[in-house]
Design an enzyme around this catalytic site. Structure first.
Site, PDB file in Angstrom:
ATOM      1  CB  SER A  76       0.104  -6.587  -2.532  1.00 23.78           C
ATOM      2  OG  SER A  76       0.127  -6.480  -3.934  1.00 23.78           O
ATOM      3  NE  ARG A  77      -5.957  -6.989   0.042  1.00 18.86           N
ATOM      4  CZ  ARG A  77      -6.812  -6.244   0.714  1.00 18.86           C
ATOM      5  NH1 ARG A  77      -7.930  -6.772   1.176  1.00 18.86           N
ATOM      6  NH2 ARG A  77      -6.555  -4.958   0.912  1.00 18.86           N
TER       7      ARG A  77
ATOM      8  N   GLY B  29       6.905   5.181  14.755  1.00 18.95           N
ATOM      9  CA  GLY B  29       6.585   5.340  13.341  1.00 18.95           C
ATOM     10  C   GLY B  29       6.244   6.742  12.884  1.00 18.95           C
TER      11      GLY B  29
ATOM     12  N   GLY C  89       0.831  -1.190   0.000  1.00 19.85           N
ATOM     13  CA  GLY C  89       0.000   0.000   0.000  1.00 19.85           C
ATOM     14  C   GLY C  89       0.870   1.245   0.000  1.00 19.85           C
ATOM     15  NE  ARG C  90      -2.656   7.038   0.727  1.00 19.98           N
ATOM     16  CZ  ARG C  90      -3.902   6.701   1.041  1.00 19.98           C
ATOM     17  NH1 ARG C  90      -4.132   5.755   1.939  1.00 19.98           N
ATOM     18  NH2 ARG C  90      -4.928   7.312   0.465  1.00 19.98           N
ATOM     19  CB  ILE C  91       3.351   2.434   4.642  1.00 19.40           C
ATOM     20  CG1 ILE C  91       2.575   3.575   5.318  1.00 19.40           C
ATOM     21  CG2 ILE C  91       4.638   2.138   5.400  1.00 19.40           C
ATOM     22  CD1 ILE C  91       2.035   3.229   6.695  1.00 19.40           C
TER      23      ILE C  91
ATOM     24  CB  ILE D 168       7.226  -0.219  10.327  1.00 21.23           C
ATOM     25  CG1 ILE D 168       7.233  -0.602   8.837  1.00 21.23           C
ATOM     26  CG2 ILE D 168       8.666  -0.040  10.797  1.00 21.23           C
ATOM     27  CD1 ILE D 168       5.988  -0.331   8.098  1.00 21.23           C
TER      28      ILE D 168
ATOM     29  NE  ARG E 228      -2.146  -0.690  14.401  1.00 22.56           N
ATOM     30  CZ  ARG E 228      -1.646   0.512  14.154  1.00 22.56           C
ATOM     31  NH1 ARG E 228      -0.346   0.661  13.993  1.00 22.56           N
ATOM     32  NH2 ARG E 228      -2.439   1.566  14.078  1.00 22.56           N
TER      33      ARG E 228
ATOM     34  CD  GLU F 247       2.681  -1.396  20.100  1.00 19.80           C
ATOM     35  OE1 GLU F 247       2.256  -0.263  20.434  1.00 19.80           O
ATOM     36  OE2 GLU F 247       3.074  -1.634  18.963  1.00 19.80           O
TER      37      GLU F 247
ATOM     38  CG  HIS G 175       3.923   2.293  17.919  1.00 22.47           C
ATOM     39  ND1 HIS G 175       2.850   1.465  18.096  1.00 22.47           N
ATOM     40  CD2 HIS G 175       3.733   2.883  16.704  1.00 22.47           C
ATOM     41  CE1 HIS G 175       2.036   1.544  17.057  1.00 22.47           C
ATOM     42  NE2 HIS G 175       2.564   2.397  16.197  1.00 22.47           N
TER      43      HIS G 175
END
Length: 317
Positions: free
Chosen positions: A178-179, A286, A156-158, A235, A237, A266, A284
Site C-alpha cells: 500500500s502507499r 461483493g 484499506g478498509r476491505i 474483488i 474493480r 462488465e 459481482h
C-alpha cells in the site's frame, strides 16, 4: 419539494425512505442509464441516487451544460464511473457509501479464495454433469489455505478486513502493498511493489480502488512473478487487472487458479475466461446481501438528506 431521481432498482425499504424525504422519481430497472437519461438526470432533478455503470464522465458533463442537479449520491463505495473533478467543477457534490460494503466484500474474497484453492467450482461442475466417479485419495487435489501466506494489494478498509479473516480465521501470514505503512492488530509484512508482493505469497488478492491510477496494476509482470502453485483473487474493480494477461497465465497454467468477482468490461466476460476450469467466476456478488444493500441505500439517502439540509455530507469523495 426537492426532486430526486433514483436511477436503479433498489430495496423497497430504501425507496420508501427516500420518498418520505423527497419528491422521488423511481427508475425501477436493473440496467445502467443511457447517455440521454444521464443528461436528463442532470437537467431535470436536484439530485441523483445512482450507481455502478452510470458513467458520468467528462463528455456527459460537457453535454449537460450547467446542471440543475447539485449532488450525485453514489450507491456503492467505488466511484471510478464518475469524473469527480469534472463534477466538482460543475458544482456537483459526489458522495459514496463506504463502511457498509466492507465485511460483505471481504466475505466474498474468502469465498473466492476457498473456491479457487480447493477447486470447488470445478468439483461442482463435475457433480452436476454426472461425471463424478466417487472419492479416491488423489482426486482434485488443491491448495490447503490454512497456514499459507496471503498478499493483499491495497490495505484499506476491505483489505484489512480480508487480512483479519485470513490471519485469525486461517492462521495465515499476511503480506501487503500500500502507499503507506498500516497500523494493524496482527503481524504483516509490507512490500514496495506488486511484483515483490506477488513473488512471496501463496494467494494474491486485489483490494484496490478502480480508476486510471490503478488500471492494470496486476499486469503480465505481476502475474509472471507469482509462484506456479499460487492463486489470484480480484474483488476490487475489473480494470485493476490486465484481463488478457490473466487469461494467458491461466491457460498456460503459470499460476494455479483465479477467483474473480469483477471483470474489465462488465458484464462482458471473455469466452476464453469462461472456458477455463482453473477460474472461479462470480457475477459481482461483493455486496449482494439484502441487509448490506439496505445499509448502502440508507447511507446514500443520508448523504442526500444532509446535503439538502445544508449540512456537511457524511461521505464526500
Amino acid at each position: 419539494m426537492t426532486k430526486i431521481l433514483i436511477a436503479r432498482n433498489l430495496p423497497e425499504s430504501v425507496v420508501a425512505e427516500a420518498r418520505a424525504e423527497f419528491d422521488v422519481s423511481y427508475r425501477n430497472r436493473p440496467d445502467p442509464m443511457s447517455r440521454e437519461e444521464m443528461l436528463a438526470s442532470l437537467a431535470d432533478y436536484d439530485g441523483v441516487l445512482m450507481t455502478l455503470g452510470d458513467s458520468y464522465n467528462a463528455e456527459v458533463f460537457a453535454a449537460a451544460g450547467v446542471p440543475r442537479a447539485r449532488i450525485l449520491a453514489n450507491f456503492g463505495v467505488g466511484f471510478n464511473h464518475i469524473d469527480v473533478e469534472v463534477a466538482r467543477n460543475a458544482g456537483v457534490t459526489v458522495t459514496n457509501t463506504p463502511g457498509a460494503v466492507t465485511d460483505a466484500t471481504a466475505d466474498i474474497a474468502m469465498t473466492l479464495m476457498l473456491m479457487s484453492c480447493r477447486r470447488a467450482g470445478e468439483g461442482e461442475r463435475m457433480v452436476r454433469m454426472g461425471s463424478w466417479q466417487g472419492w479416491h485419495p488423489v482426486q482434485m487435489l488443491g491448495l490447503h489455505m490454512t497456514g499459507k501466506t496471503v498478499g493483499i494489494l491495497g490495505m484499506g478498509r476491505i483489505g484489512q478486513a480480508i487480512a483479519r479473516r485470513c490471519h485469525y480465521g486461517f492462521g495465515m501470514d499476511v503480506a501487503y502493498m500500500s502507499r503507506s505503512e498500516k497500523s494493524l492488530d496482527h503481524p504483516a509484512t509490507r512490500y514496495d511493489t506488486p511484483e515483490d508482493l506477488a513473488a512471496n505469497v501463496d494467494i494474491l488478492v486485489t483490494a484496490l480502488p478502480g480508476g486510471a491510477a490503478t488500471r492494470h496494476t496486476v499486469n503480465a509482470g505481476v502475474l509472471a512473478a507469482m509462484q506456479p502453485h499460487a492463486h489470484f483473487v480480484n474483488i476490487s474493480r475489473g480494470d485493476v487487472v490486465d484481463e488478457a494477461a490473466l487469461i494467458s497465465a491461466l491457460q498456460e497454467k503459470r499460476i494455479a487458479g483465479a477467483g474473480l468477482d469483477v471483470y474489465e468490461n462488465e458484464p462482458q466476460v471473455p469466452e476464453a475466461l469462461r472456458m477455463l476450469d482453473n477460474a472461479v467466476l462470480l457475477p459481482h456478488l461483493g455486496t449482494a446481501a439484502l441487509e448490506v444493500r439496505e445499509e448502502m441505500g440508507r447511507m446514500a439517502v443520508a448523504n442526500l438528506r444532509a446535503f439538502f439540509a445544508g449540512e456537511p455530507v457524511p461521505n464526500p469523495v
